[in-house]
Write a protein that holds these residues in place. Structure first.
Motif, PDB file in Angstrom:
ATOM      1  N   SER A   1      87.799  55.880  25.427  1.00  0.00           N
ATOM      2  CA  SER A   1      87.637  54.607  26.137  1.00  0.00           C
ATOM      3  C   SER A   1      88.522  53.501  25.567  1.00  0.00           C
ATOM      4  O   SER A   1      88.912  52.594  26.278  1.00  0.00           O
ATOM      5  N   HIS A   2      88.858  53.562  24.295  1.00  0.00           N
ATOM      6  CA  HIS A   2      89.672  52.511  23.691  1.00  0.00           C
ATOM      7  C   HIS A   2      91.068  52.468  24.328  1.00  0.00           C
ATOM      8  O   HIS A   2      91.547  51.394  24.715  1.00  0.00           O
TER       9      HIS A   2
ATOM     10  N   GLN B   1      92.784  49.596  26.829  1.00  0.00           N
ATOM     11  CA  GLN B   1      94.088  48.980  26.558  1.00  0.00           C
ATOM     12  C   GLN B   1      95.025  49.110  27.765  1.00  0.00           C
ATOM     13  O   GLN B   1      95.729  48.161  28.105  1.00  0.00           O
ATOM     14  N   GLU B   2      95.017  50.261  28.409  1.00  0.00           N
ATOM     15  CA  GLU B   2      95.882  50.444  29.574  1.00  0.00           C
ATOM     16  C   GLU B   2      95.450  49.540  30.722  1.00  0.00           C
ATOM     17  O   GLU B   2      96.289  48.964  31.416  1.00  0.00           O
ATOM     18  N   ILE B   3      94.160  49.380  30.929  1.00  0.00           N
ATOM     19  CA  ILE B   3      93.660  48.498  31.988  1.00  0.00           C
ATOM     20  C   ILE B   3      94.048  47.065  31.692  1.00  0.00           C
ATOM     21  O   ILE B   3      94.500  46.332  32.591  1.00  0.00           O
ATOM     22  N   GLU B   4      93.889  46.641  30.456  1.00  0.00           N
ATOM     23  CA  GLU B   4      94.268  45.265  30.089  1.00  0.00           C
ATOM     24  C   GLU B   4      95.781  45.047  30.230  1.00  0.00           C
ATOM     25  O   GLU B   4      96.215  43.986  30.650  1.00  0.00           O
ATOM     26  N   ALA B   5      96.551  46.068  29.904  1.00  0.00           N
ATOM     27  CA  ALA B   5      98.004  45.945  30.059  1.00  0.00           C
ATOM     28  C   ALA B   5      98.368  45.809  31.535  1.00  0.00           C
ATOM     29  O   ALA B   5      99.260  45.023  31.891  1.00  0.00           O
TER      30      ALA B   5
ATOM     31  N   GLU C   1      91.136  63.931  35.500  1.00  0.00           N
ATOM     32  CA  GLU C   1      90.825  64.601  34.236  1.00  0.00           C
ATOM     33  C   GLU C   1      91.283  63.768  33.047  1.00  0.00           C
ATOM     34  O   GLU C   1      90.596  63.690  32.028  1.00  0.00           O
ATOM     35  N   ARG C   2      92.444  63.126  33.182  1.00  0.00           N
ATOM     36  CA  ARG C   2      92.935  62.289  32.085  1.00  0.00           C
ATOM     37  C   ARG C   2      92.007  61.102  31.860  1.00  0.00           C
ATOM     38  O   ARG C   2      91.679  60.757  30.732  1.00  0.00           O
ATOM     39  N   ILE C   3      91.519  60.506  32.923  1.00  0.00           N
ATOM     40  CA  ILE C   3      90.619  59.366  32.791  1.00  0.00           C
ATOM     41  C   ILE C   3      89.297  59.789  32.170  1.00  0.00           C
ATOM     42  O   ILE C   3      88.757  59.116  31.286  1.00  0.00           O
TER      43      ILE C   3
END
Length: 106
Positions: A91-92, A96-100, A84-86
């Protein structure tokens, strides 16, 4: 003797008043036994069927299965919260979390 003579006409009524509840109790007890309902005593103790080792083992197994299913349900709820959080996250911030995470993996 006169008092007994006065009660004699009431004898059929007294007999019926006693026989009907007794017959009703016998009939309902028979129905409960026939359809497998448990019979309880005056203080709530089980009279029929008696608890046996097989029934106690079955209760134990069902309790263990219930505990396993509850644990599985808890983990599914945790996973659902992440999904649900995803889905609801913009998307921004997700990008950022994926890149981190990619940055920490390298």
């Amino acid at each position: 003797m006169d008092k007994i003579a006065e009660l004699l006409p009431l004898a059929p009524i007294i007999i019926v008043a006693i026989a009907v509840p007794v017959a009703g109790w016998v009939f309902t007890t028979w129905l409960r036994i026939k359809h497998g309902y448990p019979l309880d005593g005056a203080w709530g103790q089980a009279i029929y069927p008696k608890k046996n080792d097989e029934a106690m083992e079955r209760i134990k197994l069902l309790s263990q299965e219930n505990a396993q299913l509850r644990a599985e349900l808890g983990s599914m709820k945790d996973r659902l919260v992440n999904v649900e959080r995803i889905v609801t996250d913009d998307s921004h911030r997700l990008t950022q979390e994926i890149e981190a995470l990619r940055g920490t993996a390298n």
